[in-house]
Structures are given as structure tokens and as C-alpha cells.
Design a protein around this motif. Structure first.
Motif, PDB file in Angstrom:
ATOM      1  N   UNK A  94       0.871  -1.194   0.000  1.00  0.00           N
ATOM      2  CA  UNK A  94       0.000   0.000   0.000  1.00  0.00           C
ATOM      3  C   UNK A  94       0.904   1.239   0.000  1.00  0.00           C
ATOM      4  N   UNK A  95       1.267   1.675  -1.178  1.00  0.00           N
ATOM      5  CA  UNK A  95       2.188   2.803  -1.317  1.00  0.00           C
ATOM      6  C   UNK A  95       1.537   3.894  -2.169  1.00  0.00           C
ATOM      7  N   UNK A  96       2.069   5.105  -2.075  1.00  0.00           N
ATOM      8  CA  UNK A  96       1.535   6.223  -2.856  1.00  0.00           C
ATOM      9  C   UNK A  96       1.538   5.880  -4.348  1.00  0.00           C
ATOM     10  N   UNK A  97       0.364   6.033  -4.974  1.00  0.00           N
ATOM     11  CA  UNK A  97       0.231   5.745  -6.395  1.00  0.00           C
ATOM     12  C   UNK A  97      -0.323   4.384  -6.706  1.00  0.00           C
ATOM     13  N   UNK A  98      -0.342   3.481  -5.732  1.00  0.00           N
ATOM     14  CA  UNK A  98      -0.861   2.137  -5.975  1.00  0.00           C
ATOM     15  C   UNK A  98      -2.368   2.186  -6.191  1.00  0.00           C
ATOM     16  N   UNK A  99      -2.866   1.317  -7.063  1.00  0.00           N
ATOM     17  CA  UNK A  99      -4.307   1.191  -7.301  1.00  0.00           C
ATOM     18  C   UNK A  99      -4.841   0.096  -6.388  1.00  0.00           C
ATOM     19  N   UNK A 100      -5.910   0.413  -5.657  1.00  0.00           N
ATOM     20  CA  UNK A 100      -6.455  -0.548  -4.692  1.00  0.00           C
ATOM     21  C   UNK A 100      -7.973  -0.614  -4.786  1.00  0.00           C
ATOM     22  N   UNK A 101      -8.505  -1.709  -4.294  1.00  0.00           N
ATOM     23  CA  UNK A 101      -9.947  -1.893  -4.130  1.00  0.00           C
ATOM     24  C   UNK A 101     -10.198  -2.151  -2.653  1.00  0.00           C
ATOM     25  N   UNK A 102     -11.106  -1.377  -2.079  1.00  0.00           N
ATOM     26  CA  UNK A 102     -11.422  -1.577  -0.662  1.00  0.00           C
ATOM     27  C   UNK A 102     -12.921  -1.848  -0.519  1.00  0.00           C
ATOM     28  N   UNK A 103     -13.231  -2.822   0.314  1.00  0.00           N
ATOM     29  CA  UNK A 103     -14.627  -3.145   0.637  1.00  0.00           C
ATOM     30  C   UNK A 103     -14.782  -3.040   2.144  1.00  0.00           C
ATOM     31  N   UNK A 104     -15.885  -2.446   2.550  1.00  0.00           N
ATOM     32  CA  UNK A 104     -16.094  -2.301   3.982  1.00  0.00           C
ATOM     33  C   UNK A 104     -17.338  -1.504   4.288  1.00  0.00           C
ATOM     34  N   UNK A 105     -17.427  -1.024   5.509  1.00  0.00           N
ATOM     35  CA  UNK A 105     -18.611  -0.311   5.978  1.00  0.00           C
ATOM     36  C   UNK A 105     -18.388   1.196   5.903  1.00  0.00           C
TER      37      UNK A 105
END
Length: 477
Positions: A62-73
Motif C-alpha cells: 500500500x504505497x503512494x500511487x498504488x491502485x487498490x480496491x477496498x470493501x467495507x462499511x
């Protein structure tokens, strides 16, 4: 599960729902808090990672510029300055980013550095805001003209005509440059070129636009134009976009009415649709102003400048009156102008235009009836024989933003002007046909789209308001 835009999540009225968001990491702090942005808004959404139950290997990615998908509340945020956050139950790395090599680190970068990384600069707050405003302004242009019943016309990008007579055009050819065919006179034989004649990239769609206005009544063009001017100033580009309406039966006064109404509409549209982006750009401009000497700082904030245009009627002043004002002005008498105004006929510079707007009239200004010798051949000659029905709109901080005119509809007068300037009738036979067959009074103007974006965003260099600037010695990306 379909992902939701960050903008919609931040504007949500329903909390404690399971959501999915995808975007790029702006920052990751304390091994727990991700600032996520997907480009839909200038604001990030905070994503709280359960670091105790997240693999160490994933946390490292998890670094600056990384593409991520987050699931949560989606929950109300406990932190200050943010309404909602996502309490993450599932995190997926979609695309890694090397923290040692990624140029857009969470710190202040110079605009020159960002131009060198134009393919990534839009990931910064500044350029994300600029490009969203540019997009909205583009839509506003079409919205205005479509509401008014204008027909959108796509004029040629490749042309054999030079609308401005400037001669600074990019040539288009398929001829082999290492073995150019020559005619009997020893000149390049353009009859063997792809189009059978000398052709260039267009500097304006006006001439072709006029032909459509004389059949459809009111039309507009909005497309790319090109000028091979070897200029490295903050106001010039080699590739830029132009908005050019043409209206049959409009005289110069109606043309000025249209331009004023149009500009006020698109600026108000941007202010209504992009309040957060413009507020950010205003704050950025205020910070930038602090580094300038007091005398060079703007007297208005960005939003004050935009409201200045919306709340003031544009003052209409003849070129002759403007010359008298400038000649008698204190800066001119004290030699403060870089280009002094000594006599009628001078071509006004940005410093003169800004003086009229910011110091003398203190409102937007429309100058009209310019000397014929400093304007294009197609502008209608006045009865005095020395001025033409031209008009320029001047804005604070930028000077000229619009140029237009009532067009010369009289066949004989137009032909005579062309002869004087050495423009051959056979080159523009089709343009002259509009004066042979059912000619009528008509007018139009041109607005450089980047100049408009420059004004609305408060940026000071035109290279920063177009995705990939094309300038001398620079065609990167």
C-alpha cells in the motif's frame, strides 16, 4: 460488488452500508489510514485498514500511487475534517507502485517538474481540479449553443487556406522529404502531393464556418487548431482548441451581445458545477501570491475575479477612445509601459489591455473599431476607410480573451482588400462565392478555449490547462 465513486460516497446520506471503492492511494499513514482518490472529486476518502488482520506483505504494497480496491462499511468518521470513512474488511491491490520511483509523492512539486511528468501530473490535486473544470467548461460551451439553437459544425483540420494570413502554419505532406519532386521552375511540385496542393493544419475554422452560417443561420465550431509560432511564452501553444460561432444577420453590436452572454454563462456554469475545485484553486493561488512582491499581487481572489465578470456589464469602448486614454495615462507618461503608446494605429499589448480593465474602467472591456491595417482581411471596412468592425474582449489578469468582427459581406470591397494584401482570388474562390450568392451581414468571434480555462482556474501558464501541451521543441507524450 459494483464500486461506488468517492464523490458519491462522500455525498451519501446512508451510513453503515457495505460499499466498495476503487482508486489510487494518495497517502498511507500509521500502517492503518489510506487516503483514497479516484478522480471523481478533489476530496479523498479515508479508508481504515484492520492492520492486525491484514498480511504484512499486503501492507507493504500500500504505497503512494498504488491502485487498490477496498470493501467495507461506510461510517461517520471520527477524525476531523472528514464526514465519512470506510472501515475496511477486505483490501485488494490492483496495481503496485514503486515508492522509490513514483514521481508524484505527497509533497509540493514545481509546475515545471509536473510538466515534465504530464502523464502523471493529473494525479495531483491541482491538475485533477484543472481538468475537471476544463471538462465542465467544455460541456458548458455545447450546452449554451445548443440551447440557443446553434448547429455544431466540424470544420476541416487540414486546409489549404490561411484564415489569419499569418503564414505560421504546420505543413501537411506525404512527399518524401529526402527526395522532394520538383517542377520545371525548380520548386516543390505539390501536384504530386497527397492532396495535389500545398496544405496545412488549420489555424481557424472561421472561413469554412461562415459558409455554413450563410445556409444554417447560426453555427459554432469547437475543435483543435494549430499555429507554428516559435514562441515559448506562458500564453502560447502550438496546438490549442478554439470556439468559433458565426451568425448570419448579426451586426457587430449583436456579436458583442452574444460574446458577453456566452462568456458569463460558461463561467457561471463552472462556478455552479465545480465549487470545491475552484475553492481549492483559489486557496492555491493565494498561497502562490504570498511569495510575490506586494506590487505584483492580484487585487482580487480567484472567485472575486470570476464574480467580477458575472456582476459587471462589459464596457464598450472604441479603439480610438482607448488610445486617447492610454496615451494620457500615468504609466504611459512616466514610461512605465514596456511598449509606449505614442500614436493612433498602435497594436495594443497585454499591459495596455489590462490597464484599461483593471485600472481605468474596473470592469471587463470590449474594444471595437480597430485600425484596418492591424486586423484581418475579412473584417468589414467602416465608412471612414481606415477602421474595421472588429472587437476584442479584455479581462482582468489576462488581457484579450475573445477576438471577433462583423465580416465583410460586400463582394467588391472584399476582393479589393484581398488584392491589397496579395491574397489571390483563386485561392479563396469558394469563400468569395458566399458574397456572390445571397450575401448578408454576418458576424462571429473566436475564443481560445485554453485562455478561458486559464482565466477560470487562475493558472498563469497556458501549458498547465491542456492535458499534453505542444510547444516549440516539445511533443512529448
Amino acid at each position: 460488488m459494483r464500486h461506488t465513486k468517492v464523490k458519491d460516497l462522500l455525498n451519501s446520506s446512508v451510513t453503515l452500508q457495505e460499499v466498495n471503492a476503487k482508486g489510487w492511494v494518495r497517502t498511507f499513514r500509521n500502517n492503518q489510514f489510506i487516503a483514497l482518490n479516484d478522480g471523481s472529486t478533489i476530496n479523498n476518502i479515508q479508508c481504515v485498514v484492520d492492520f492486525e488482520n491484514t498480511p504484512e506483505e499486503t501492507l507493504k504494497r500500500i504505497t503512494t500511487g498504488a491502485a487498490v480496491s477496498v470493501t467495507g462499511t461506510l461510517a461517520e468518521s471520527k477524525g476531523a475534517g472528514q464526514k465519512y470513512e470506510i472501515q475496511v474488511s477486505k483490501l485488494e491491490i490492483l496495481g503496485d507502485s514503486d515508492p522509490e520511483k513514483f514521481p508524484m509523492q505527497p509533497k509540493k512539486h514545481s509546475l515545471e517538474f509536473l510538466r515534465e511528468n504530464a502523464h502523471l501530473r493529473v494525479r495531483t490535486n491541482t491538475f485533477g481540479a484543472i481538468m475537471r473544470v476544463r471538462s465542465i467548461l467544455s460541456f458548458a460551451v455545447h450546452s449554451y449553443f445548443q440551447q440557443k439553437g446553434f448547429v455544431y459544425v466540424n470544420t476541416p483540420i487540414i486546409t489549404g487556406a490561411d484564415a489569419e494570413g499569418a503564414g505560421e502554419m504546420f505543413q501537411v505532406t506525404s512527399l518524401p522529404l529526402d527526395n522532394l519532386p520538383k517542377n520545371e521552375e525548380g520548386n516543390i511540385d505539390y501536384k504530386k502531393d497527397f492532396f495535389g496542393k500545398h496544405t496545412n493544419l488549420t489555424v481557424s475554422g472561421q472561413l469554412e464556418g461562415e459558409t455554413f452560417a450563410m445556409a444554417l443561420g447560426q453555427i459554432y465550431t469547437f475543435g483543435p487548431t494549430f499555429r507554428a509560432e516559435n514562441s515559448n511564452t506562458s500564453r502560447h501553444l502550438a496546438e490549442f482548441w478554439m470556439i468559433e460561432p458565426e451568425v448570419a444577420f448579426n451586426d457587430l453590436d449583436a456579436n458583442m451581445d452574444l460574446a458577453e452572454d456566452f462568456i458569463q454563462y460558461v463561467i457561471k456554469y463552472a462556478m455552479d458545477k465545480c465549487p470545491e475545485d475552484l475553492k481549492f484553486l483559489e486557496s492555491r493561488l493565494l498561497e502562490e501570491e504570498k511569495s510575490k512582491p506586494q506590487a505584483e499581487r492580484s487585487e482580487m481572489t480567484l472567485l472575486e475575479k470570476l464574480n467580477f465578470v458575472l456582476e459587471n456589464n462589459f464596457k464598450r469602448v472604441s479603439y480610438t477612445e482607448a488610445i486617447d486614454i492610454l496615451r494620457d495615462s500615468t504609466p504611459n507618461k512616466k514610461k512605465k509601459f514596456q511598449y509606449s503608446i505614442d500614436e493612433w494605429g498602435a497594436d495594443l499589448q497585454s499591459e495596455h489591455e489590462r490597464y484599461l480593465v483593471e485600472k481605468h474602467f474596473k470592469c471587463p472591456v470590449i474594444l471595437f473599431d480597430y485600425p484596418a491595417k492591424i486586423k484581418a482581411f475579412y473584417m468589414r471596412l467602416n465608412e471612414d476607410g481606415k477602421t474595421v468592425r472588429a472587437m476584442d474582449i479584455l479581462f482582468p489578469g489576462i488581457g484579450e480573451i475573445v477576438g471577433g468582427s462583423q465580416r465583410e459581406e460586400r463582394f467588391d470591397v472584399l476582393v479589393e482588400k484581398m488584392k491589397t494584401l496579395g491574397i489571390h482570388e483563386e485561392e479563396l474562390w469558394w469563400y468569395l462565392d458566399t458574397r456572390r450568392f445571397g450575401s448578408a451581414v454576418h458576424s462571429g468571434f473566436g475564443l481560445g478555449f485554453e485562455r478561458l480555462v486559464l482565466f477560470v482556474t487562475g493558472m498563469t501558464n497556458i501549458r498547465d490547462v491542456i492535458p499534453f501541451p505542444r510547444t516549440p521543441m516539445n511533443a512529448e507524450f
